[in-house]
Scaffold this motif. Structure first.
Motif, PDB file in Angstrom:
ATOM      1  N   THR A  24       0.829  -1.201   0.000  1.00 50.05           N
ATOM      2  CA  THR A  24       0.000   0.000   0.000  1.00 50.05           C
ATOM      3  C   THR A  24       0.863   1.250   0.000  1.00 50.05           C
ATOM      4  O   THR A  24       0.592   2.211  -0.718  1.00 50.05           O
ATOM      5  N   ARG A  25       1.931   1.239   0.777  1.00 52.89           N
ATOM      6  CA  ARG A  25       2.856   2.376   0.828  1.00 52.89           C
ATOM      7  C   ARG A  25       3.496   2.594  -0.535  1.00 52.89           C
ATOM      8  O   ARG A  25       3.579   3.716  -1.035  1.00 52.89           O
ATOM      9  N   SER A  66       2.349   1.717  -3.451  1.00 54.71           N
ATOM     10  CA  SER A  66       1.326   2.226  -4.375  1.00 54.71           C
ATOM     11  C   SER A  66       1.103   3.718  -4.177  1.00 54.71           C
ATOM     12  O   SER A  66       0.987   4.476  -5.140  1.00 54.71           O
ATOM     13  N   ALA A  67       1.045   4.139  -2.928  1.00 60.36           N
ATOM     14  CA  ALA A  67       0.845   5.569  -2.637  1.00 60.36           C
ATOM     15  C   ALA A  67       2.034   6.398  -3.124  1.00 60.36           C
ATOM     16  O   ALA A  67       1.850   7.476  -3.696  1.00 60.36           O
ATOM     17  N   ALA A 113       1.904   6.638  -6.931  1.00 58.87           N
ATOM     18  CA  ALA A 113       0.852   7.566  -7.340  1.00 58.87           C
ATOM     19  C   ALA A 113       1.310   9.008  -7.138  1.00 58.87           C
ATOM     20  O   ALA A 113       1.066   9.871  -7.978  1.00 58.87           O
ATOM     21  N   LEU A 114       1.992   9.268  -6.043  1.00 58.62           N
ATOM     22  CA  LEU A 114       2.519  10.607  -5.779  1.00 58.62           C
ATOM     23  C   LEU A 114       3.579  10.978  -6.824  1.00 58.62           C
ATOM     24  O   LEU A 114       3.617  12.104  -7.306  1.00 58.62           O
TER      25      LEU A 114
END
Length: 94
Positions: A40-41, A43-44, A47-48
Motif C-alpha cells: 500500500t505504501r 502504491s501511494a 501515485a505521488l
C-alpha cells in the motif's frame, strides 16, 4: 485501554493513555485484516510520483533527486523511450 475513545485525540490510540499506537503494532493489525502495508505504501508513493515533479517529491520526502526520478520513470513510464518505440513500429497492412 483506560478511558473512552472519545477522550483521545489519536485516531489509533495506543495502550498507554494519551499515546498513539506504534507503527509496528498498526502494521500488524493491518496485516491481520488482510492489508499489506508495504504494498500500500509503495502504491501511494508511485501515485505521488506520477503527480509531483521529481524535485518537489525529493524535497518533500527527503530522498535523493535520482531516486525520485527513478520512481517517476517506474510509475509514469519513460515517455521518451515509449515515443521512440512507437516511431519504429511498422504499420499493419489491412
Amino acid at each position: 485501554m483506560i478511558g473512552h475513545t472519545d477522550q483521545t485525540r489519536w485516531l489509533f490510540p495506543g495502550q498507554r493513555p494519551g499515546q498513539h499506537i506504534s507503527a509496528d503494532r498498526l502494521g500488524l493489525r493491518l496485516i491481520a485484516v488482510g492489508i499489506q502495508p508495504g504494498q500500500t505504501r509503495s502504491s501511494a508513493l508511485f501515485a505521488l510520483a506520477e503527480e509531483v515533479p521529481a524535485a518537489i517529491l525529493a524535497h518533500m520526502l527527503g530522498i535523493h533527486i535520482q531516486v525520485a526520478v527513478q520512481w517517476q520513470k517506474a510509475s509514469a513510464g519513460d515517455w521518451a523511450s515509449y515515443a521512440a518505440d512507437v516511431s519504429r513500429r511498422v504499420p499493419e497492412n489491412r
